[in-house]
Design a protein around this motif. Sequence first.
Motif, PDB file in Angstrom:
ATOM      1  N   ALA A 173    -114.235  32.940  -7.438  1.00 24.41           N
ATOM      2  CA  ALA A 173    -114.296  33.789  -6.250  1.00 24.41           C
ATOM      3  C   ALA A 173    -114.428  35.263  -6.610  1.00 24.41           C
ATOM      4  O   ALA A 173    -115.124  36.023  -5.927  1.00 24.41           O
ATOM      5  N   TYR A 174    -113.772  35.693  -7.704  1.00 25.21           N
ATOM      6  CA  TYR A 174    -113.772  37.097  -8.108  1.00 25.21           C
ATOM      7  C   TYR A 174    -114.020  37.176  -9.612  1.00 25.21           C
ATOM      8  O   TYR A 174    -113.067  37.256 -10.403  1.00 25.21           O
ATOM      9  N   PRO A 175    -115.257  37.134 -10.059  1.00 26.49           N
ATOM     10  CA  PRO A 175    -115.553  37.114 -11.498  1.00 26.49           C
ATOM     11  C   PRO A 175    -114.976  38.307 -12.246  1.00 26.49           C
ATOM     12  O   PRO A 175    -114.603  38.182 -13.419  1.00 26.49           O
ATOM     13  N   MET A 176    -114.889  39.476 -11.593  1.00 22.48           N
ATOM     14  CA  MET A 176    -114.404  40.669 -12.294  1.00 22.48           C
ATOM     15  C   MET A 176    -112.929  40.551 -12.671  1.00 22.48           C
ATOM     16  O   MET A 176    -112.448  41.337 -13.482  1.00 22.48           O
ATOM     17  N   THR A 177    -112.199  39.568 -12.108  1.00 26.42           N
ATOM     18  CA  THR A 177    -110.781  39.406 -12.468  1.00 26.42           C
ATOM     19  C   THR A 177    -110.611  38.944 -13.904  1.00 26.42           C
ATOM     20  O   THR A 177    -109.517  39.047 -14.467  1.00 26.42           O
ATOM     21  N   VAL A 221    -112.181  30.736   4.605  1.00 26.28           N
ATOM     22  CA  VAL A 221    -112.622  29.403   4.220  1.00 26.28           C
ATOM     23  C   VAL A 221    -113.596  29.441   3.051  1.00 26.28           C
ATOM     24  O   VAL A 221    -113.735  28.469   2.305  1.00 26.28           O
ATOM     25  N   ASP A 222    -114.289  30.583   2.861  1.00 24.09           N
ATOM     26  CA  ASP A 222    -115.220  30.707   1.748  1.00 24.09           C
ATOM     27  C   ASP A 222    -114.512  30.975   0.426  1.00 24.09           C
ATOM     28  O   ASP A 222    -115.136  30.918  -0.636  1.00 24.09           O
ATOM     29  N   VAL A 223    -113.250  31.299   0.480  1.00 26.00           N
ATOM     30  CA  VAL A 223    -112.485  31.635  -0.726  1.00 26.00           C
ATOM     31  C   VAL A 223    -111.526  30.513  -1.099  1.00 26.00           C
ATOM     32  O   VAL A 223    -111.360  30.183  -2.277  1.00 26.00           O
ATOM     33  N   THR A 224    -110.875  29.897  -0.092  1.00 29.62           N
ATOM     34  CA  THR A 224    -109.880  28.862  -0.346  1.00 29.62           C
ATOM     35  C   THR A 224    -110.514  27.664  -1.047  1.00 29.62           C
ATOM     36  O   THR A 224    -111.596  27.210  -0.679  1.00 29.62           O
ATOM     37  N   GLY A 225    -109.829  27.158  -2.062  1.00 33.66           N
ATOM     38  CA  GLY A 225    -110.294  26.021  -2.829  1.00 33.66           C
ATOM     39  C   GLY A 225    -111.047  26.397  -4.087  1.00 33.66           C
ATOM     40  O   GLY A 225    -111.206  25.562  -4.988  1.00 33.66           O
ATOM     41  N   ARG A 226    -111.507  27.613  -4.202  1.00 33.02           N
ATOM     42  CA  ARG A 226    -112.209  28.056  -5.399  1.00 33.02           C
ATOM     43  C   ARG A 226    -111.199  28.614  -6.392  1.00 33.02           C
ATOM     44  O   ARG A 226    -110.070  28.973  -6.031  1.00 33.02           O
ATOM     45  N   THR A 269    -105.838  28.624 -17.795  1.00 33.68           N
ATOM     46  CA  THR A 269    -107.190  29.171 -17.939  1.00 33.68           C
ATOM     47  C   THR A 269    -107.679  29.845 -16.664  1.00 33.68           C
ATOM     48  O   THR A 269    -108.595  30.659 -16.701  1.00 33.68           O
ATOM     49  N   ASP A 270    -107.090  29.498 -15.540  1.00 32.78           N
ATOM     50  CA  ASP A 270    -107.532  30.069 -14.273  1.00 32.78           C
ATOM     51  C   ASP A 270    -106.485  29.742 -13.216  1.00 32.78           C
ATOM     52  O   ASP A 270    -105.464  29.090 -13.515  1.00 32.78           O
ATOM     53  N   PHE A 271    -106.719  30.152 -11.988  1.00 38.21           N
ATOM     54  CA  PHE A 271    -105.839  29.846 -10.871  1.00 38.21           C
ATOM     55  C   PHE A 271    -106.701  29.374  -9.701  1.00 38.21           C
ATOM     56  O   PHE A 271    -107.728  29.988  -9.392  1.00 38.21           O
ATOM     57  N   ARG A 272    -106.261  28.275  -9.054  1.00 41.44           N
ATOM     58  CA  ARG A 272    -106.998  27.761  -7.904  1.00 41.44           C
ATOM     59  C   ARG A 272    -106.382  28.331  -6.624  1.00 41.44           C
ATOM     60  O   ARG A 272    -105.174  28.237  -6.417  1.00 41.44           O
ATOM     61  N   ILE A 273    -107.201  28.917  -5.758  1.00 41.81           N
ATOM     62  CA  ILE A 273    -106.725  29.558  -4.529  1.00 41.81           C
ATOM     63  C   ILE A 273    -106.392  28.468  -3.517  1.00 41.81           C
ATOM     64  O   ILE A 273    -107.270  27.753  -3.031  1.00 41.81           O
ATOM     65  N   ASP A 274    -105.084  28.330  -3.183  1.00 42.44           N
ATOM     66  CA  ASP A 274    -104.619  27.289  -2.275  1.00 42.44           C
ATOM     67  C   ASP A 274    -104.462  27.784  -0.845  1.00 42.44           C
ATOM     68  O   ASP A 274    -104.572  27.004   0.103  1.00 42.44           O
ATOM     69  N   HIS A 275    -104.189  29.069  -0.676  1.00 40.28           N
ATOM     70  CA  HIS A 275    -103.820  29.569   0.654  1.00 40.28           C
ATOM     71  C   HIS A 275    -104.112  31.059   0.718  1.00 40.28           C
ATOM     72  O   HIS A 275    -103.918  31.791  -0.264  1.00 40.28           O
ATOM     73  N   VAL A 276    -104.610  31.517   1.858  1.00 43.53           N
ATOM     74  CA  VAL A 276    -104.785  32.952   2.101  1.00 43.53           C
ATOM     75  C   VAL A 276    -104.081  33.298   3.404  1.00 43.53           C
ATOM     76  O   VAL A 276    -103.867  32.441   4.263  1.00 43.53           O
ATOM     77  N   SER A 277    -103.712  34.552   3.569  1.00 46.17           N
ATOM     78  CA  SER A 277    -102.951  34.983   4.734  1.00 46.17           C
ATOM     79  C   SER A 277    -103.815  34.972   5.985  1.00 46.17           C
ATOM     80  O   SER A 277    -105.047  34.920   5.925  1.00 46.17           O
ATOM     81  N   ARG A 278    -103.134  35.038   7.142  1.00 52.21           N
ATOM     82  CA  ARG A 278    -103.852  35.001   8.425  1.00 52.21           C
ATOM     83  C   ARG A 278    -104.826  36.166   8.570  1.00 52.21           C
ATOM     84  O   ARG A 278    -105.949  36.001   9.031  1.00 52.21           O
TER      85      ARG A 278
END
Length: 801
Positions: free
Chosen positions: A352-356, A342-347, A322-331
Amino acid sequence: MPPDHAHGTPGPHGTSGAQGAELRRLAAVIDRQRRELEQARAEAAARSVADMAKGVLIERLGFTPAEATTQLAALAREAGTPVAEIAAAIIGREAGPDEPGVAPRSGAAGAAAAARASAQAALRNRLAEVATELATDGGEFAAAVLDQALAPLGAAAVALWLIGPDGSLRLLGEAGLGPAEASRWQRIPPQMDCLEQRVAGGTPDLWLPDGPGPDMLAPDRLALPGHWPGGARAVIALHDRSSVLLGVMEVCWPRPRAGFPDALREQAADLAGGCAQLLSDRVARGELAPARSRPALRGLLDGLLDTMLVASAVRDPGGTVTDFRIDHVSRDFLDPAGRRPVDVTGRTLVEAYPMTAWPGGVLDLAVRALATGEAQFLAGPLTTAPAGEVTGAITDVRIARFFDGVVIAWRMAIEADRLAAVLGQIQRLGRIGAWTENLLTGRADWTEAAFGLFGLPARARTAIPLAELHSYVTGADVPAVREFRDTLVRVGLPASTTFRIVRADDGSVRQVRVFAEPVLGPAGTAESVRGAFQDITAEYQTRVVLAATRDQLADSEHRAEEEHLLAVRLQRAILPPTVPPVEAAGIEVAVRYRPAGPGHLVGGDWYDTLLLPSKDVLLVVGDIAGHGIDAVTGMVAARNCLRGLAITGAGPGALLAYLNSAICHLIDGVVGTVVCGLYQPGDRMLRWARAGHLPPVVIHDGQATSLPLPQGVLLGSDPDARYEEFTTPLAIGDMMLLFTDGMIERRDTPITDALDQFAHRAAQPYQAGPQPSAARLADHVLAHAASDTGDDACLVTVRIR
């Protein structure tokens, strides 16, 4: 009873006896209905609490509804507590952290709170154990321990190491440290002075409220996992049921603590014990492997992609993504809305991006990539950003499967200038220069790299039209350039060729490859061409050198092959495999020769079985050192010389002394070993001597033993050497084996042990049935030879009949 009451007359309160009974009956009914209503309400509340607890288990542990029901009942059964109380404890746990030992109360309320905290701590540990049982690798195991048991206590990270046979600690898994720290702490050698090795070495568990102090070690010399040098940490040993050390668990808090209360220490120790038992069982069964792939691959992706996120699948109870949880973002993550990583990771992706979530958008493509394994691409620029205020437009999005999730990468329009610079750098490093030409207008455009490749000065940097390109190449390559142009312009097909140019700036000759394709108009004719030049001078020179080297190697291989064939022919001429060995009266002889293998140089192993005029039988096995022509010629000389000397009637010791003297004075560079025997059929007596060779093995009554060693040095080492001679009586049925070291030698076994093992294997056919023939025993010994040195081997088997 008074008469008025007996006859139903009104009593003091104006109520007859029948009326009072009816009232009491009605009160009992109302009371029963009230109790039933309260019980129904309690059961409904319990069911509601149980349903909420199941929802927590489904969300936290990924259970299906049926699995959540079973697990809730199992937790209640193990704790000896009603399901409703366990469910309430789970819901209470979700309401917020209730750390044991924090803000103690006094009196009955304090005791009740402490009991509730202890029950919830035990429940957290049990939920952690349930989650770790479902983990597929060490990373998931550590994440389950942190999420279920330690995060409610305020911990930021946990790491688990297993101890190896050499005393080193190898990281099984971590959660909260991050890929870079996980890579640094993959292995802790035993000689490294750190908290983890101290606990593994027998130091009691460490409880450090504000990190290691100066009394432990100078802070600048003590390495600590994580990003919290002053934060609290606990380092706990992991022991199995037999108190054998399995490894170490370390828990990190982001800030110092006031202390570690007994209740918290008990919970952590109980958690460590549960983890140790699970690790002992699951690692032994091979069900749990170290989590090395994901952090390493994430680090690799960080180095390759500037803006990238890794997201794991979120599924509903039916298993649908149903969705994907953001675990990691690049440096170097760039968010379209300008947010921090930090505002994106974990959501989740949609959060984080409703238009997706738009039909056919990023979410649908991510689901497709996860299901099919095929990478997905969403072309840009995207006119609407996925979320919030936009600081940069997305040009395109790429999605690929990554374990049970996806990697999503995109480029921002603000990166265009930097990408152009990178492209230019790639062109310079690859010595590639791009060019285009409009055939209708005659305008040609070259990049800076193309001008630099031709060595054109700045004042003369005018692009060379395709029609004039042949004027800038060497004369021998002009036809190739003209054919290249005709293929592009007249035929309208892609083309490539190579040519040489003389650079305008330094006069050096360069080898250039050109490749291009035409752009056809509506009529099917070429209206423009686009292509690139590449300087392949170094590649061309390398090919020339390789070609010359290849010719030299081919010539060397040809000579080596001829030498090998010659050596084989010489060896076969001396040791013909099809000619049966001599058989004298009273003995049966079998000979086996095993070359090192196809394609190997032939060696100097040789044998001889010769009936002498005296009716004695000459039995010889030898090994000349080396391979190839020199070894074969040395073997030929030694064999023929010994045959000639044997006619003199001398004994084995004297024969070897004569042979050694001849080799030392007449044959250069020959060194070898040999065992020489004379068997006398009349009295079944063996006279024998050796020159540095292994002794024969004699099998008598099914028992195999090596003969004692007479003195005797290598052939060719001392011209004045003398050789001791022994005499060994043989009986009917005895078997004697003479062999070279290529039959028994092993790299990992002393030669005496290898000789004993060889004798044991040689006697095995006697235990399985009747006495074997010489040929059958020779086949058995050769088939079970344990040598691994890759050397030639020779075997002579003699049976006394």
